[in-house]
Write an enzyme that holds these catalytic residues in place. Structure first.
Site, short mmCIF file in Angstrom:
data_model
loop_
_atom_site.label_atom_id
_atom_site.label_comp_id
_atom_site.label_asym_id
_atom_site.label_seq_id
_atom_site.Cartn_x
_atom_site.Cartn_y
_atom_site.Cartn_z
N GLU A 1 8.70 -29.37 5.20
CA GLU A 1 9.77 -30.28 4.74
C GLU A 1 10.87 -30.39 5.80
OE1 GLU A 1 9.48 -32.01 2.00
OE2 GLU A 1 8.11 -30.87 0.72
C1 LIG Z 1 1.16 -24.53 5.18
C2 LIG Z 1 1.63 -25.82 5.73
C3 LIG Z 1 1.60 -26.96 4.96
C4 LIG Z 1 2.00 -28.19 5.48
N1 LIG Z 1 1.88 -29.32 4.71
C5 LIG Z 1 2.07 -30.54 5.29
C6 LIG Z 1 1.76 -31.73 4.56
O1 LIG Z 1 1.35 -31.70 3.41
N2 LIG Z 1 1.92 -32.92 5.22
C7 LIG Z 1 2.38 -33.00 6.50
O2 LIG Z 1 2.51 -34.10 7.01
N3 LIG Z 1 2.71 -31.88 7.20
C8 LIG Z 1 2.55 -30.66 6.63
N4 LIG Z 1 2.82 -29.51 7.34
C9 LIG Z 1 3.32 -29.61 8.71
C10 LIG Z 1 4.78 -29.22 8.83
O3 LIG Z 1 5.58 -30.20 8.24
C11 LIG Z 1 5.07 -28.99 10.32
O4 LIG Z 1 4.41 -27.81 10.70
C12 LIG Z 1 6.55 -28.89 10.59
O5 LIG Z 1 7.17 -30.13 10.41
C13 LIG Z 1 6.84 -28.41 12.02
O6 LIG Z 1 6.12 -29.15 12.95
P1 LIG Z 1 5.30 -28.38 14.09
O7 LIG Z 1 4.46 -27.37 13.43
O8 LIG Z 1 4.64 -29.39 14.95
O9 LIG Z 1 6.37 -27.61 14.93
P2 LIG Z 1 7.18 -28.19 16.17
O10 LIG Z 1 7.75 -29.49 15.86
O11 LIG Z 1 6.35 -28.06 17.39
O12 LIG Z 1 8.35 -27.13 16.25
C14 LIG Z 1 8.19 -25.82 16.82
C15 LIG Z 1 9.56 -25.17 16.86
O13 LIG Z 1 10.43 -25.96 17.69
C16 LIG Z 1 11.56 -26.35 16.95
N5 LIG Z 1 11.94 -27.71 17.31
C17 LIG Z 1 11.17 -28.81 17.36
N6 LIG Z 1 11.89 -29.88 17.69
C18 LIG Z 1 13.16 -29.46 17.87
C19 LIG Z 1 14.37 -30.09 18.22
N7 LIG Z 1 14.48 -31.40 18.44
N8 LIG Z 1 15.47 -29.33 18.31
C20 LIG Z 1 15.43 -28.00 18.08
N9 LIG Z 1 14.31 -27.35 17.73
C21 LIG Z 1 13.19 -28.07 17.63
C22 LIG Z 1 11.15 -26.29 15.49
O14 LIG Z 1 12.24 -26.15 14.62
C23 LIG Z 1 10.24 -25.09 15.48
O15 LIG Z 1 10.99 -23.92 15.39
C24 LIG Z 1 2.47 -28.26 6.81
C25 LIG Z 1 2.53 -27.11 7.60
C26 LIG Z 1 2.10 -25.91 7.08
C27 LIG Z 1 2.12 -24.69 7.97
#
Ligand SMILES: Cc1cc2nc3c(=O)[nH]c(=O)nc-3n(C[C@H](O)[C@H](O)[C@H](O)COP(=O)(O)OP(=O)(O)OC[C@H]3O[C@@H](n4cnc5c(N)ncnc54)[C@H](O)[C@@H]3O)c2cc1C
Length: 597
Positions: free
Chosen positions: A407
């Protein structure tokens, strides 16, 4: 919309709490629940206890037929269609009811995730953006729980940066379908969902939502992820290989998929916050029961001050979290009620929810970090058994962690909080800059006198002080960086922390004040104690964040004079939190659970 007659609260603008003063009567708290709210709370609680909890082991083994059946049963009870209009088979309840269900159903993280994805991000895009035909076709199944929904935004290379997705959509030669190509990652419910809201860029440019049925040609679901927690939920990638989506399944306007993606996240965020508070209410019971029977040094560990302190902090946090969550949804309901005839226009309702995006992000960040604190201390109270699978703390600890990631990660939500506030300030929607200018003049000329009188006067003065500290520090930072403040992420984060803590402590104090107005200060003693304990920690965090911001934004004589102002603002007598916590803990231990009074 069926209003469950929430007591009227006055309309407030999103983020307005920073510069407005609220009277307790204007704010909605759990004590204002109507008979119908209480009935729904009881239904959700019973459903969780009798249906979800006995099936935890089966869901942990990924027997998803069980999860499906539970979503269907929740649908039969009206718990799944709460946000769906009646004409499409839903219950069309107010947002307080939505939050109550998310809060009371939260007895097991795995199912809360399944149910949350289905009812919220899997269903609401159609409620808010669907055409009449799409609503008629899909909503009755989703509301009843016979059709399971999912939401596919993230990809392996873009989670936070979701608009940068690679999935593509092109119109087929006969103009009847969009052909979707690409992948989606970490999709909740994917293993067994029937319907997916999928985002892709039309011709590689226009970010757009699509309603995709599981059996559409070219649609495939990958293997289950092996997760740290919420193992009872399904999380899989999707593979789109010339996936044929009929043109009538485009959701909302072409190229406006971001409206869908962000709007439903706001609802997801307030529900997640409420769910974290509900989960914490269960965990304190478990931790207390254990503390009351585990003996060390000839005494039960519930006798030890350092254990009691943890239970008291948990209770004070739950009191505060409830206050924030129901205050937020109460504001939404009040604003929706003011729509009058237009209440049935989901587009208008969506705009009201968008108005409170700042508060939704606050609830998400605060709730997920609070529940992490609670499970961490729960493991600690269970000691060695806390680290062992057979005991409940271990799973609770793993399950809670995801809340800070999905979220919108907490980093992204912190940036949303400060970013939205600044945007509203710059556009004149929120007279924040005028408030900062006034404060700057005031602090340069006088000392601290917030002039509150009556019930909880000292606490209310401290809330006003907290607002001043936050505005002052933000003002110093804005003066220094102007528009470029957006690039100063640590400052943006620290401002968000002050905003979050201000909302939290003000909500706790207003709730205690409202209780004291009804029951007298003695009758509300426990609530007052909890608000004081929360407030004491909050003030320390606000002061520390302010110091960090000012030190980064000023130097030399300017830094010294601004720190002098900060010190003046921060002069207050501390509460005896040790004594307060002991009393709160005593109540928790006597009754075995969190108690308001
Ligand atoms: C169990 C689970 C269920 C999920 N369910 C869904 C779902 O139903 N539908 C869906 O669409 N997605 C889903 N997700 C995905 C989830 O929304 C994403 O994992 C989340 O938004 C983070 O994206 P990412 O993993 O690519 O991390 P990244 O975006 O790569 O982030 C990695 C780190 O960098 C930080 N970061 C990234 N950008 C910035 C910035 N601009 N400034 C500062 N810090 C930053 C983040 O806060 C984080 O700490 C799910 C994930 C999990 C693990």
């Amino acid at each position: 919309m069926e209003t469950v007659a929430a007591r009227p609260t006055s309309k407030t603008s999103g983020g307005g709490f920073l510069i407005e003063q609220r009277a307790p009567d204007e704010v909605f708290f759990p004590e204002d629940f109507t008979e119908q709210h209480l009935l729904i709370a009881q239904t959700a609680e019973e459903f969780a206890t009798k249906e979800i909890v006995p099936n935890i082991d089966a869901m942990e083994r990924k027997e998803f037929a069980v999860s499906r059946e539970l979503v269907r049963k929740a649908g039969e009870l009206g718990l799944s269609g709460v946000d769906v209009p009646e004409q499409y088979g839903g219950m069309e309840m107010d947002k307080v009811t939505s939050a109550i269900i998310a809060d009371r159903i939260a007895k097991y993280g795995g199912f809360s995730t399944t149910w949350g994805a289905h009812t919220c991000i899997g269903t609401l895009p159609i409620v808010y953006f669907g055409t009449e035909a799409q609503k008629k076709k899909y909503l009755p199944g989703l509301a009843s729980g016979r059709t399971i929904g999912a939401y596919a935004l993230s990809e392996s290379s873009s989670g936070s940066d979701a608009l940068n997705c690679r999935a593509r959509a092109t119109l087929s030669a006969d103009g009847r379908h969009y052909l979707l190509n690409g992948e989606k990652m970490w999709i909740t419910n994917a293993g067994f969902a029937d319907l997916f809201i999928v985002f892709a860029k039309v011709n590689g440019e226009k970010f757009t939502g699509f309603i995709v049925e599981r059996n559409f040609p070219g649609f495939a679901v990958g293997a289950e992820e092996h997760k740290m927690g919420i193992r009872g939920s399904s999380t899989c990638p999707l593979v789109l290989n010339d996936c044929q989506v009929p043109v009538e399944n485009v959701l909302g306007e072409m190229g406006k998929g971001h409206h869908i993606a962000f709007c439903v996240l706001n609802v997801g965020r307030f529900k997640l916050g409420a769910g974290c508070v509900g989960a914490a209410r269960n965990y304190i019971e478990s931790a207390t029961a254990y503390a009351k029977q585990r003996k060390a040094f000839g005494r039960v560990i519930a006798d030890f001050g350092l254990v009691r302190e943890k239970l008291a902090n948990m209770a004070a946090g739950i009191f505060t979290g409830e206050a924030m969550a129901y205050r937020t949804v109460g504001m939404m309901d009040a604003a929706i009620a003011q729509l009058g005839e237009s209440q049935s226009d989901m587009n208008q309702v969506r705009k009201v929810i968008d108005e409170y995006a700042i508060e939704c992000s606050i609830l998400k960040v605060w709730g997920s970090e609070f529940v992490d604190y609670v499970v961490d201390e729960m493991v600690q109270i269970y000691g060695g058994y806390g680290f062992v699978e057979e005991y409940p703390a271990e799973r609770a600890y793993r399950d809670a962690r995801i809340n800070r990631i999905f979220e919108g990660t907490n980093e992204i939500n912190r940036l949303v909080i400060t970013g939205f506030l600044l945007k509203r300030a710059m556009s004149g929607q929120l007279p924040l800059m005028a408030a900062i200018r006034q404060l700057m003049d005031e602090v340069l000329s006088s000392g601290r006198d917030n002039g509150a009188e009556g019930l909880l006067a000292e606490e209310r003065k401290l809330v006003a002080t907290a607002k001043k500290i936050g505005l002052f520090a933000a003002g110093v930072a804005v003066q220094r960086y102007m528009q470029a403040i957006q690039d100063q992420q640590e400052i943006m984060g620290a401002i968000a922390d002050m905003v979050i803590e201000t909302y939290a402590m003000e909500s706790a104090v207003l709730r205690a004040q409202k209780l004291a107005a009804g029951k007298g200060e003695a009758g509300a003693a426990n609530a007052i104690a909890m608000s004081r304990v929360y407030m004491a920690g909050s003030l320390e965090r606000i002061e520390s964040a302010a110091r960090m911001v000012i030190a980064a934004a000023a130097e030399g004589d300017m830094l010294r004079s601004q720190m002098a102002i900060l010190r003046r603002l921060c002069k207050y007598e501390p509460f005896n939190t040790i004594a307060l916590r002991d009393k709160i803990a005593q109540k928790v231990i006597e009754t075995g659970k969190y108690q308001v009074s």
